[in-house]
Enzyme design. Structure first.
Site, PDB file in Angstrom:
ATOM      1  N   SER A  32       0.783  -1.234   0.000  1.00  0.00           N
ATOM      2  CA  SER A  32       0.000   0.000   0.000  1.00  0.00           C
ATOM      3  C   SER A  32       0.817   1.288   0.000  1.00  0.00           C
ATOM      4  CB  SER A  32      -0.953   0.014   1.198  1.00  0.00           C
ATOM      5  OG  SER A  32      -0.245  -0.172   2.408  1.00  0.00           O
ATOM      6  N   ASP A 236      -3.555   6.277  10.914  1.00  0.00           N
ATOM      7  CA  ASP A 236      -3.579   4.824  11.103  1.00  0.00           C
ATOM      8  C   ASP A 236      -2.230   4.277  11.546  1.00  0.00           C
ATOM      9  OD1 ASP A 236      -2.009   4.851   8.800  1.00  0.00           O
ATOM     10  OD2 ASP A 236      -3.557   4.006   7.506  1.00  0.00           O
ATOM     11  N   HIS A 239       0.445   4.109   7.200  1.00  0.00           N
ATOM     12  CA  HIS A 239       0.667   4.684   5.881  1.00  0.00           C
ATOM     13  C   HIS A 239       1.308   6.071   5.947  1.00  0.00           C
ATOM     14  CE1 HIS A 239      -2.695   1.754   5.055  1.00  0.00           C
ATOM     15  NE2 HIS A 239      -1.720   1.364   4.242  1.00  0.00           N
TER      16      HIS A 239
END
Length: 297
Positions: A32, A236, A239
């Site tokens: 990601s 979070d 990221h």
């Protein structure tokens, strides 16, 4: 007569646009943080992630930067680069556009750049092993990108957050990453393919340092490692933020430019097919053996 001339010129113009091909090709692979989650946050009301749509000046589109779409066509690149590749997730800003724009800023005569997005969020290193969907897609897309000539600049690789959850996966990470790099180089027919990997800034589990140490300890030829540790994270805590992705892209650029002493040039297609056959049946197996000895000694 003038109308006919206009139609001919228009047709030629459309052909030149549709056939625009990049001179320098870069693979973007991993999970990601390579696909890009900069600016992606969960909606406080419904918990559904959304991208804020903010594109920094360092990531703005440039006519000299193309991307290979999911349908295998070259189009002008723009954020989010992985929208049609990592399509099951909400994508935002990643390092790719910052990387490409920084190259063109620092080396104005570098030539056009083709980005080949291949990253998929939430994937472990075992899912990138030879024979799996992610591996096959990466090879297929890269081979297509090279069909009509060009230069492979490097593969940019940022992955590992998913391998920090289970101790066995973290312990096996280095061997699996070595194997992935060796197999990929062999199957692409480029034994010295430059690889610039990113050491983790974060992880999804408690074994981040084990995976980071594995990444920093890779001992394969022509593999560089840049460290993302300390870059700002989204709420979070996994990221990278948009400014962090911009900074990472520029760091990757610096690493790439330092490795420019021996770029990989693509010869004509017939020569390339011959060299690929030679590599596949003769040199490839020998190279795998030698690199495995280097990696595990």
């Amino acid at each position: 007569m003038l109308s006919l001339l206009f139609l001919v010129l228009l047709t030629q113009s459309n052909l030149s646009i549709s056939e625009q091909l990049p001179q320098n090709i870069f693979i973007l692979a991993g999970q990601s943080n390579m696909a890009g989650r900069g600016g992606v946050v969960n909606n406080t009301k419904n918990g559904i992630p959304s991208w804020d749509g903010i594109v920094p000046v360092q990531c703005q589109p440039n006519p000299s930067i193309l991307r290979l779409s999911a349908s295998l066509t070259w189009v002008q690149a723009h954020e989010p680069l992985h929208a049609d590749i990592d399509y099951n997730k909400t994508n935002g800003v990643g390092p790719g556009m910052s990387f490409a724009n920084a190259i063109l800023t620092k080396v104005p005569n570098f030539g056009s750049i083709g980005l080949v997005p291949c990253a998929i969020g939430g994937t472990s290193i075992s899912e990138w092993a030879k024979g799996g969907f992610l591996y096959d897609q990466l090879v297929r897309r890269t081979q297509f990108a090279l069909q009509r000539g060009g230069v492979i600049g490097a593969m940019l690789w940022y992955q590992g957050e998913s391998d920090t959850q289970i101790r066995e996966d973290a312990d096996a990470y280095k061997g699996r990453l070595d194997r992935f790099f060796i197999d990929l180089r062999a199957d692409l027919g480029y034994p010295t393919l430059p690889i610039i990997q990113v050491a983790l800034a974060s992880g999804e589990g408690p074994y981040v340092e084990i995976v980071r140490n594995a990444q920093l300890g890779i001992n394969l030829p022509n593999v560089q490692c840049v460290d993302a540790k300390g870059l700002p994270l989204e709420p979070d805590r996994v990221h990278l933020t948009t400014p962090a992705q911009v900074q990472l892209g520029q760091t990757l650029t610096d690493a790439f430019l330092q490795s420019l002493s021996s770029p990989i040039h693509i010869a004509n297609n017939s020569c390339r097919r011959f060299s690929n056959l030679m590599f596949h049946f003769l040199i490839g197996p020998l190279l795998r053996f030698v690199l495995l000895i280097v990696a595990f000694t």
